[in-house]
Write an enzyme that holds these catalytic residues in place. Structure first.
Site, PDB file in Angstrom:
ATOM      1  N   GLU A 139      -1.401 -11.106  -4.703  1.00 49.63           N
ATOM      2  CA  GLU A 139      -2.115 -11.542  -3.487  1.00 49.63           C
ATOM      3  C   GLU A 139      -3.271 -10.566  -3.313  1.00 49.63           C
ATOM      4  OE1 GLU A 139      -1.400 -14.148  -1.615  1.00 49.63           O
ATOM      5  OE2 GLU A 139       0.590 -14.693  -2.336  1.00 49.63           O
ATOM      6  N   CYS A 165      -6.958  -9.673   4.778  1.00 47.79           N
ATOM      7  CA  CYS A 165      -7.437 -10.355   3.572  1.00 47.79           C
ATOM      8  C   CYS A 165      -8.081 -11.685   3.917  1.00 47.79           C
ATOM      9  CB  CYS A 165      -6.294 -10.542   2.587  1.00 47.79           C
ATOM     10  SG  CYS A 165      -4.875 -11.368   3.315  1.00 47.79           S
TER      11      CYS A 165
HETATM   12  P1  NAD Z   1      -5.223  -1.205  -3.348  1.00 47.35           P
HETATM   13  O1  NAD Z   1      -5.350  -2.189  -4.448  1.00 47.35           O
HETATM   14  O2  NAD Z   1      -6.071  -0.004  -3.387  1.00 47.35           O
HETATM   15  O3  NAD Z   1      -3.709  -0.663  -3.259  1.00 47.35           O
HETATM   16  C1  NAD Z   1      -2.618  -1.530  -3.069  1.00 47.35           C
HETATM   17  C2  NAD Z   1      -1.341  -0.831  -3.510  1.00 47.35           C
HETATM   18  O4  NAD Z   1      -1.381  -0.625  -4.923  1.00 47.35           O
HETATM   19  C3  NAD Z   1      -1.112   0.543  -2.895  1.00 47.35           C
HETATM   20  O5  NAD Z   1       0.248   0.670  -2.569  1.00 47.35           O
HETATM   21  C4  NAD Z   1      -1.487   1.494  -4.017  1.00 47.35           C
HETATM   22  O6  NAD Z   1      -0.846   2.743  -3.957  1.00 47.35           O
HETATM   23  C5  NAD Z   1      -1.000   0.713  -5.223  1.00 47.35           C
HETATM   24  N1  NAD Z   1      -1.630   1.087  -6.499  1.00 47.35           N
HETATM   25  C6  NAD Z   1      -2.824   1.657  -6.707  1.00 47.35           C
HETATM   26  N2  NAD Z   1      -3.046   1.799  -8.043  1.00 47.35           N
HETATM   27  C7  NAD Z   1      -1.980   1.286  -8.672  1.00 47.35           C
HETATM   28  C8  NAD Z   1      -1.618   1.124 -10.030  1.00 47.35           C
HETATM   29  N3  NAD Z   1      -2.440   1.504 -11.018  1.00 47.35           N
HETATM   30  N4  NAD Z   1      -0.438   0.553 -10.322  1.00 47.35           N
HETATM   31  C9  NAD Z   1       0.387   0.130  -9.335  1.00 47.35           C
HETATM   32  N5  NAD Z   1       0.111   0.254  -8.021  1.00 47.35           N
HETATM   33  C10 NAD Z   1      -1.069   0.827  -7.693  1.00 47.35           C
HETATM   34  O7  NAD Z   1      -5.434  -2.033  -2.009  1.00 47.35           O
HETATM   35  P2  NAD Z   1      -5.537  -1.456  -0.531  1.00 47.35           P
HETATM   36  O8  NAD Z   1      -6.840  -0.754  -0.387  1.00 47.35           O
HETATM   37  O9  NAD Z   1      -4.284  -0.758  -0.174  1.00 47.35           O
HETATM   38  O10 NAD Z   1      -5.545  -2.826   0.327  1.00 47.35           O
HETATM   39  C11 NAD Z   1      -6.695  -3.567   0.600  1.00 47.35           C
HETATM   40  C12 NAD Z   1      -6.774  -4.788  -0.299  1.00 47.35           C
HETATM   41  O11 NAD Z   1      -5.601  -5.588  -0.157  1.00 47.35           O
HETATM   42  C13 NAD Z   1      -7.917  -5.709   0.059  1.00 47.35           C
HETATM   43  O12 NAD Z   1      -8.564  -6.127  -1.107  1.00 47.35           O
HETATM   44  C14 NAD Z   1      -7.228  -6.891   0.729  1.00 47.35           C
HETATM   45  O13 NAD Z   1      -7.933  -8.103   0.671  1.00 47.35           O
HETATM   46  C15 NAD Z   1      -5.965  -6.960  -0.037  1.00 47.35           C
HETATM   47  N6  NAD Z   1      -4.951  -7.718   0.696  1.00 47.35           N
HETATM   48  C16 NAD Z   1      -4.649  -8.970   0.249  1.00 47.35           C
HETATM   49  C17 NAD Z   1      -3.721  -9.740   0.948  1.00 47.35           C
HETATM   50  C18 NAD Z   1      -3.363 -11.132   0.494  1.00 47.35           C
HETATM   51  O14 NAD Z   1      -2.399 -11.667   1.001  1.00 47.35           O
HETATM   52  N7  NAD Z   1      -4.101 -11.749  -0.417  1.00 47.35           N
HETATM   53  C19 NAD Z   1      -3.113  -9.212   2.083  1.00 47.35           C
HETATM   54  C20 NAD Z   1      -3.437  -7.940   2.499  1.00 47.35           C
HETATM   55  C21 NAD Z   1      -4.378  -7.185   1.798  1.00 47.35           C
END
Ligand code: NAD
Length: 524
Positions: free
Chosen positions: A255, A289
């Site tokens: 997502e 999002c």
């Molecule tokens: P992010 O991608 O930076 O991090 C998300 C998670 O992934 C965190 O827990 C982080 O620690 C982890 N992570 C980072 N690197 C990783 C790796 N290499 N392997 C595994 N896990 C890893 O996102 P963010 O800044 O926390 O959140 C914002 C983003 O989330 C925005 O793009 C937003 O649109 C999206 N989002 C999407 C939805 C949806 O339902 N489509 C809902 C909420 C947020």
């Protein structure tokens, strides 16, 4: 998982631990509304992640065996605990995210609703199914489809909705019979820690639900150990998650981000559309999002819409409130995102856009970006192309609905969208928007409409949450073919004699031919 002082209410933590010194194996959690350190939490090493997954895995078979009702019993207790402790969890979440009080209902109400939704629907969605044999060749068999959970699901989630995402995506997995390990965002682990502590200690539920703490390294270790990965976050990280999961052929659901368009047709209720754009763009400080990020307005109502939107947005009260909802727009939760928002707005202003209200970071303390309405924008600007994820909307005037659709669909994202206008016309336009969810005369409401799936098209994701797919994805299909009556051997088994092969061929001919001649074994 060692939780230490993070298990106290965040308010108490902030009062008592404001000066906690960080160390290399701990993460600092700050309050974005004040900039103050709340506490530190331990980082799980890859070995500790492996151990946590192994522990809940050992209890999963029993969890699966208690059945849908048995699992709903425990999830219902979790719902009740959440309802009974709403203010306390809200305090913690408010401290770690910098949200205003009014934005917190989106996490807590959502999670309780989700538990009830899947508790009531799980039997329909993933109960055993009997299938009628499709051919006389298998007519004597009883055919069953069973939905068996991926034993351990890893949930990796972002910081914008610590419970709606971290806990929300765990609920259907737990209801399906999986054990779940969540890795919350390093920015906002505290409310999830609190809920999981309650699951184990106050509720006394089976030990099939835990969290691991850390950054990408802990996330990677989780991917290596689990049987299914539910990831919510940026498309940048989503690509890495999918690549890592490919190493172990672990299925994923992603997502990801969005750049949601809103289309305002000339026959829209302009007041409603402007109010919806203000809330849909600024709620949770635009860190949603499915926030409204870009708006296309048909020429006849453009001026009226922009004036009403600007008035509404410039009247929003920004800042920190407490338990009483006294503010409308809260802080930027992640400093990384705050820098992206500033960059997008500055890029637009430098290229000729105008901010009718807002347009810059607000003065501290805390990390705030002013609620911003930009006009004179175009698709060469980052603010109309890339995910901003802040309290910013860009508005463009369009000739007609065709141009609105062309621009709305001119995006690498396809998460959600909204169309405002006379109902039937708006619905016709909505059908042509390239997005996983489209709201007609409303915004963001698809998140609450759990009966319909929600997922991203294009680079906004793979897979769906909510509805039937939202629980089925956590299951593997197990087909069972049960022999009801049979002799000592089947005609297709050994020995291969001329007579037995002939019989098999004649049966196949009789069953598969669609005309009488062939059925009787004659050439057509
Ligand atoms: P992010 O991608 O930076 O991090 C998300 C998670 O992934 C965190 O827990 C982080 O620690 C982890 N992570 C980072 N690197 C990783 C790796 N290499 N392997 C595994 N896990 C890893 O996102 P963010 O800044 O926390 O959140 C914002 C983003 O989330 C925005 O793009 C937003 O649109 C999206 N989002 C999407 C939805 C949806 O339902 N489509 C809902 C909420 C947020």
């Amino acid at each position: 998982m060692e939780t230490g002082t993070a298990e106290q209410s965040a308010e108490a933590i902030e009062a008592s631990n404001g000066s906690t010194k960080p160390s290399a194996d701990r993460i600092e959690v700050h309050n974005p509304a004040t900039g103050r350190l709340i506490t530190t939490v331990p980082i799980d090493s890859p070995d500790s992640v492996t151990a946590t997954v192994a522990r809940v895995r050992a209890n999963q078979a029993e969890w699966e065996a208690i059945g849908i009702e048995g699992r709903y019993h425990w999830l219902g207790k979790l719902r009740d605990w959440i309802l009974d402790n709403t203010e306390q969890i809200a305090d913690t979440m408010q401290a770690e995210t910098g949200k205003v009080r009014g934005d917190l209902f989106m996490d807590l109400g959502y999670v309780a609703d989700l538990i009830n939704f899947y508790g009531a629907k799980a039997e329909k969605f993933i109960g055993d199914e009997t299938v009628r044999p499709h051919s006389p060749l298998v007519a004597s068999k009883k055919l069953l489809i069973r939905y068996r959970p991926h034993p351990v699901v890893g949930v990796i989630c972002p910081w914008n909705f610590p419970l709606a995402m971290g806990l929300g995506d765990s609920i259907p997995a737990l209801q399906a019979g999986a054990a779940v390990v969540v890795k919350p965002s390093e920015f906002t682990p505290l409310s999830l820690i609190e809920v999981i502590k309650a699951w184990k200690e106050e509720i006394g539920a089976p030990d099939v639900f835990d969290c691991v703490l850390g950054t990408g390294e802990a996330g990677g270790a989780l991917i290596d150990n689990v049987d299914y990965v539910q990831f919510t976050g940026s498309d940048r990280t989503g690509r890495k998650v999918m690549a890592r999961a490919a190493e172990t052929l672990t299925p994923v659901s992603l997502e990801l981000g969005g750049k949601d368009p809103m289309i305002v047709l000339a026959d829209a209720d302009v007041d409603r559309a402007a109010n919806a754009a203000a809330w849909g763009g600024m709620v949770n400080s635009g860190q949603l999002c499915i926030s409204v990020e870009r708006i296309y307005v048909e020429e006849p109502v453009y001026d009226e819409f922009v004036a009403k939107l600007t008035k509404e947005v410039s009247g929003l009260r920004q800042g920190a409130d407490g338990r009483k909802p006294e503010k409308d727009v809260g802080a930027m939760t992640s400093p990384n995102q705050s820098a992206v928002v500033e960059d997008h707005v500055n890029d637009a202003l430098a290229s000729g856009a105008r901010a009718l209200t807002g347009g810059k970071k607000a003065d501290g303390p805390g990390d705030y970006f002013e609620p911003t309405v930009l006009v004179d924008v175009n698709h060469s600007m980052k603010v109309m192309r890339d995910e901003t994820f802040g309290p910013v909307v860009g508005v463009m005037k369009v000739r007609d609905s065709e141009q609105a659709l062309e621009l709305a669909n001119d995006s690498r994202y396809g998460l959600a969208a909204s169309v405002f206008g006379e109902k039937e016309r708006a619905e016709r336009v909505a059908r042509r928007v390239e997005a996983g969810s489209v709201n007609v005369n409303d915004v963001i409401i698809n998140m609450a409409a759990m009966g319909v799936p929600m997922g991203g098209w294009k680079e906004s994701g793979i897979g769906y949450r909510h509805g039937e797919p939202g629980i089925k994805k956590y299951c593997r299909i197990e087909s069972t073919v049960i022999t009801r009556f049979a002799g000592k051997r089947e005609p297709s088994w050994y020995p291969y004699t001329k007579a037995r092969r002939g019989l098999v061929n004649r049966i196949s001919q009789a069953v598969n031919a669609r005309d009488l001649k062939r059925r009787l074994g004659l050439r057509g």
